[in-house]
Scaffold this active site. Structure first.
Site, PDB file in Angstrom:
ATOM      1  N   GLU A 100       0.850  -1.200   0.000  1.00 21.61           N
ATOM      2  CA  GLU A 100       0.000   0.000   0.000  1.00 21.61           C
ATOM      3  C   GLU A 100       0.883   1.246   0.000  1.00 21.61           C
ATOM      4  O   GLU A 100       1.939   1.262   0.636  1.00 21.61           O
ATOM      5  CB  GLU A 100      -0.898  -0.073   1.249  1.00 21.61           C
ATOM      6  CG  GLU A 100      -1.872   1.058   1.437  1.00 21.61           C
ATOM      7  CD  GLU A 100      -2.953   1.157   0.370  1.00 21.61           C
ATOM      8  OE1 GLU A 100      -2.591   1.340  -0.805  1.00 21.61           O
ATOM      9  OE2 GLU A 100      -4.140   1.084   0.709  1.00 21.61           O
ATOM     10  N   ASP A 101       0.442   2.268  -0.706  1.00 21.82           N
ATOM     11  CA  ASP A 101       1.208   3.512  -0.752  1.00 21.82           C
ATOM     12  C   ASP A 101       1.203   4.245   0.592  1.00 21.82           C
ATOM     13  O   ASP A 101       2.231   4.640   1.110  1.00 21.82           O
ATOM     14  CB  ASP A 101       0.674   4.435  -1.871  1.00 21.82           C
ATOM     15  CG  ASP A 101      -0.846   4.601  -1.841  1.00 21.82           C
ATOM     16  OD1 ASP A 101      -1.514   4.011  -0.962  1.00 21.82           O
ATOM     17  OD2 ASP A 101      -1.377   5.329  -2.706  1.00 21.82           O
ATOM     18  N   ASP A 104      -3.964   5.973   5.909  1.00 22.06           N
ATOM     19  CA  ASP A 104      -4.519   7.204   6.457  1.00 22.06           C
ATOM     20  C   ASP A 104      -5.436   6.820   7.624  1.00 22.06           C
ATOM     21  O   ASP A 104      -4.954   6.510   8.706  1.00 22.06           O
ATOM     22  CB  ASP A 104      -5.253   7.900   5.291  1.00 22.06           C
ATOM     23  CG  ASP A 104      -5.686   9.308   5.600  1.00 22.06           C
ATOM     24  OD1 ASP A 104      -4.851  10.102   6.043  1.00 22.06           O
ATOM     25  OD2 ASP A 104      -6.870   9.624   5.384  1.00 22.06           O
ATOM     26  N   THR A 105      -6.741   6.777   7.404  1.00 16.97           N
ATOM     27  CA  THR A 105      -7.648   6.366   8.490  1.00 16.97           C
ATOM     28  C   THR A 105      -7.498   4.878   8.799  1.00 16.97           C
ATOM     29  O   THR A 105      -7.801   4.439   9.899  1.00 16.97           O
ATOM     30  CB  THR A 105      -9.119   6.622   8.111  1.00 16.97           C
ATOM     31  OG1 THR A 105      -9.461   5.809   6.994  1.00 16.97           O
ATOM     32  CG2 THR A 105      -9.366   8.090   7.782  1.00 16.97           C
ATOM     33  N   THR A 108      -9.950   1.453   4.722  1.00 19.10           N
ATOM     34  CA  THR A 108      -9.920   0.572   3.554  1.00 19.10           C
ATOM     35  C   THR A 108      -9.189  -0.733   3.876  1.00 19.10           C
ATOM     36  O   THR A 108      -9.674  -1.821   3.570  1.00 19.10           O
ATOM     37  CB  THR A 108      -9.189   1.264   2.379  1.00 19.10           C
ATOM     38  OG1 THR A 108      -9.614   2.615   2.309  1.00 19.10           O
ATOM     39  CG2 THR A 108      -9.463   0.571   1.073  1.00 19.10           C
ATOM     40  N   LEU A 109      -8.047  -0.595   4.519  1.00 22.07           N
ATOM     41  CA  LEU A 109      -7.246  -1.794   4.776  1.00 22.07           C
ATOM     42  C   LEU A 109      -7.867  -2.698   5.817  1.00 22.07           C
ATOM     43  O   LEU A 109      -7.728  -3.918   5.749  1.00 22.07           O
ATOM     44  CB  LEU A 109      -5.836  -1.385   5.189  1.00 22.07           C
ATOM     45  CG  LEU A 109      -4.992  -0.954   4.002  1.00 22.07           C
ATOM     46  CD1 LEU A 109      -3.718  -0.285   4.457  1.00 22.07           C
ATOM     47  CD2 LEU A 109      -4.659  -2.158   3.125  1.00 22.07           C
ATOM     48  N   LYS A 132       0.314   7.547   8.241  1.00 21.11           N
ATOM     49  CA  LYS A 132      -0.140   8.740   8.978  1.00 21.11           C
ATOM     50  C   LYS A 132      -0.897   8.280  10.219  1.00 21.11           C
ATOM     51  O   LYS A 132      -2.133   8.295  10.236  1.00 21.11           O
ATOM     52  CB  LYS A 132      -1.131   9.537   8.118  1.00 21.11           C
ATOM     53  CG  LYS A 132      -0.586  10.246   6.912  1.00 21.11           C
ATOM     54  CD  LYS A 132      -1.700  11.158   6.384  1.00 21.11           C
ATOM     55  CE  LYS A 132      -1.602  11.394   4.918  1.00 21.11           C
ATOM     56  NZ  LYS A 132      -2.744  12.144   4.374  1.00 21.11           N
ATOM     57  N   PHE A 153      -1.154  16.254   3.133  1.00 27.50           N
ATOM     58  CA  PHE A 153      -1.571  15.646   1.868  1.00 27.50           C
ATOM     59  C   PHE A 153      -0.360  15.584   0.944  1.00 27.50           C
ATOM     60  O   PHE A 153       0.190  16.620   0.566  1.00 27.50           O
ATOM     61  CB  PHE A 153      -2.720  16.421   1.219  1.00 27.50           C
ATOM     62  CG  PHE A 153      -3.273  15.685   0.038  1.00 27.50           C
ATOM     63  CD1 PHE A 153      -4.180  14.645   0.210  1.00 27.50           C
ATOM     64  CD2 PHE A 153      -2.851  15.982  -1.251  1.00 27.50           C
ATOM     65  CE1 PHE A 153      -4.660  13.918  -0.877  1.00 27.50           C
ATOM     66  CE2 PHE A 153      -3.318  15.267  -2.348  1.00 27.50           C
ATOM     67  CZ  PHE A 153      -4.226  14.238  -2.160  1.00 27.50           C
ATOM     68  N   ASP A 160      -1.551  10.524  -6.123  1.00 26.38           N
ATOM     69  CA  ASP A 160      -2.102  11.516  -7.046  1.00 26.38           C
ATOM     70  C   ASP A 160      -2.786  12.691  -6.351  1.00 26.38           C
ATOM     71  O   ASP A 160      -3.117  12.653  -5.163  1.00 26.38           O
ATOM     72  CB  ASP A 160      -3.139  10.852  -7.969  1.00 26.38           C
ATOM     73  CG  ASP A 160      -4.439  10.552  -7.237  1.00 26.38           C
ATOM     74  OD1 ASP A 160      -4.385  10.060  -6.083  1.00 26.38           O
ATOM     75  OD2 ASP A 160      -5.517  10.829  -7.798  1.00 26.38           O
ATOM     76  N   ARG A 166       1.189  11.570 -10.270  1.00 26.17           N
ATOM     77  CA  ARG A 166       1.697  10.253  -9.862  1.00 26.17           C
ATOM     78  C   ARG A 166       3.122  10.033 -10.371  1.00 26.17           C
ATOM     79  O   ARG A 166       3.879   9.259  -9.811  1.00 26.17           O
ATOM     80  CB  ARG A 166       0.817   9.132 -10.426  1.00 26.17           C
ATOM     81  CG  ARG A 166      -0.592   9.089  -9.874  1.00 26.17           C
ATOM     82  CD  ARG A 166      -1.265   7.789 -10.272  1.00 26.17           C
ATOM     83  NE  ARG A 166      -2.713   7.817 -10.123  1.00 26.17           N
ATOM     84  CZ  ARG A 166      -3.363   7.554  -9.002  1.00 26.17           C
ATOM     85  NH1 ARG A 166      -2.697   7.278  -7.909  1.00 26.17           N
ATOM     86  NH2 ARG A 166      -4.670   7.576  -8.965  1.00 26.17           N
TER      87      ARG A 166
HETATM   88  P1  5GP Z   1      -7.667   5.093   4.282  1.00 27.61           P
HETATM   89  O1  5GP Z   1      -8.751   4.069   4.115  1.00 27.61           O
HETATM   90  O2  5GP Z   1      -6.477   4.605   5.058  1.00 27.61           O
HETATM   91  O3  5GP Z   1      -8.218   6.366   4.893  1.00 27.61           O
HETATM   92  O4  5GP Z   1      -7.277   5.508   2.818  1.00 27.61           O
HETATM   93  C1  5GP Z   1      -6.042   5.297   2.290  1.00 27.61           C
HETATM   94  C2  5GP Z   1      -6.039   5.780   0.866  1.00 27.61           C
HETATM   95  O5  5GP Z   1      -6.351   7.189   0.811  1.00 27.61           O
HETATM   96  C3  5GP Z   1      -4.648   5.662   0.269  1.00 27.61           C
HETATM   97  O6  5GP Z   1      -4.453   4.401  -0.324  1.00 27.61           O
HETATM   98  C4  5GP Z   1      -4.624   6.808  -0.721  1.00 27.61           C
HETATM   99  O7  5GP Z   1      -5.191   6.389  -1.937  1.00 27.61           O
HETATM  100  C5  5GP Z   1      -5.519   7.858  -0.098  1.00 27.61           C
HETATM  101  N1  5GP Z   1      -4.716   8.866   0.625  1.00 27.61           N
HETATM  102  C6  5GP Z   1      -4.608   9.006   1.955  1.00 27.61           C
HETATM  103  N2  5GP Z   1      -3.766  10.007   2.275  1.00 27.61           N
HETATM  104  C7  5GP Z   1      -3.315  10.517   1.099  1.00 27.61           C
HETATM  105  C8  5GP Z   1      -2.395  11.573   0.768  1.00 27.61           C
HETATM  106  O8  5GP Z   1      -1.799  12.260   1.589  1.00 27.61           O
HETATM  107  N3  5GP Z   1      -2.191  11.782  -0.568  1.00 27.61           N
HETATM  108  C9  5GP Z   1      -2.808  11.067  -1.545  1.00 27.61           C
HETATM  109  N4  5GP Z   1      -2.521  11.377  -2.795  1.00 27.61           N
HETATM  110  N5  5GP Z   1      -3.673  10.065  -1.266  1.00 27.61           N
HETATM  111  C10 5GP Z   1      -3.920   9.788   0.052  1.00 27.61           C
END
Ligand code: 5GP
Length: 178
Positions: A100-101, A104-105, A108-109, A132, A153, A160, A166
């Site tokens: 995974e790149d 965040d929260t 999704t994972l 994060k 961000f 992206d 990207r």
């Molecule tokens: P989560 O379910 O953890 O909130 O979402 C993770 C996804 O949100 C990441 O795979 C990515 O696609 C997107 N995302 C979260 N933070 C960032 C950020 O700082 N920059 C970008 N470009 N995408 C983010």
């Protein structure tokens, strides 16, 4: 009028070092065993490519597969994951590393891990380039974390802003200016 600026944040050399260190740790844990890398589209495509090649340098035999998911909250459920595009390979009794790149929260994972566990992999681990933790809404932790960052961000190296940026070789912080 507001304009967007990209501040340099993590340079190419630091990214390359981080990928190498992650590969070394993963290779130690999976020495002598094949590993299926599950690239979570779209943001992870560049990271997965670099990690796969770094693992090959550490004599780890990898296969790469792809999955695209999005999370949503149901009316009554605590949410689930919508599979936009599923992987081709079976993960039954296999070692799988989710690539995974950024986490965040963690929403999704969390859902994705639950879904993949029902497919009975031998070992299921999670590797993220960026984390994060201050944004987390659950207790999700990756087994392998590249760089921990604040609530910013970021773009570039696969990440992206509205489907663009990207291709940047480094990671930048998006800021808005008057
Ligand atoms: P989560 O379910 O953890 O909130 O979402 C993770 C996804 O949100 C990441 O795979 C990515 O696609 C997107 N995302 C979260 N933070 C960032 C950020 O700082 N920059 C970008 N470009 N995408 C983010």
């Amino acid at each position: 009028m507001k304009s967007r600026r990209i501040e340099p944040f993590i340079d190419e050399a630091t990214i390359a070092d981080t990928v190498e260190q992650l590969a070394a740790r993963i290779a130690e844990d999976f020495a002598g065993e094949p590993l299926l890398l599950l690239c979570i589209l779209s943001g992870s495509f560049i990271f997965t490519a670099d990690l796969a090649r770094a693992l090959a340098r550490h004599q780890i035999e990898v296969e790469v597969d792809f999955m695209k998911v999005s999370s949503y909250e149901g009316e009554e459920s605590s949410g689930t994951v919508k599979v936009e595009f599923d992987m081709e390979r079976s993960i039954f009794q296999r070692n799988v590393l989710i690539v995974e790149d950024i986490i965040d929260t963690g929403r999704t994972l969390e859902h994705l891990l639950r879904l993949l566990q029902t497919r009975q992999p031998r070992e299921l681990r999670l590797c993220c380039l960026l984390d994060k933790p201050s944004r987390r809404i659950n207790g999700l932790n990756a087994h392998y974390v590249g760089i921990t960052i604040d609530d910013l961000f970021v773009v570039g190296y696969g990440l992206d802003y509205m489907h663009k940026l990207r291709e940047l070789p480094h990671i930048g912080i998006m800021s808005t200016e008057e």
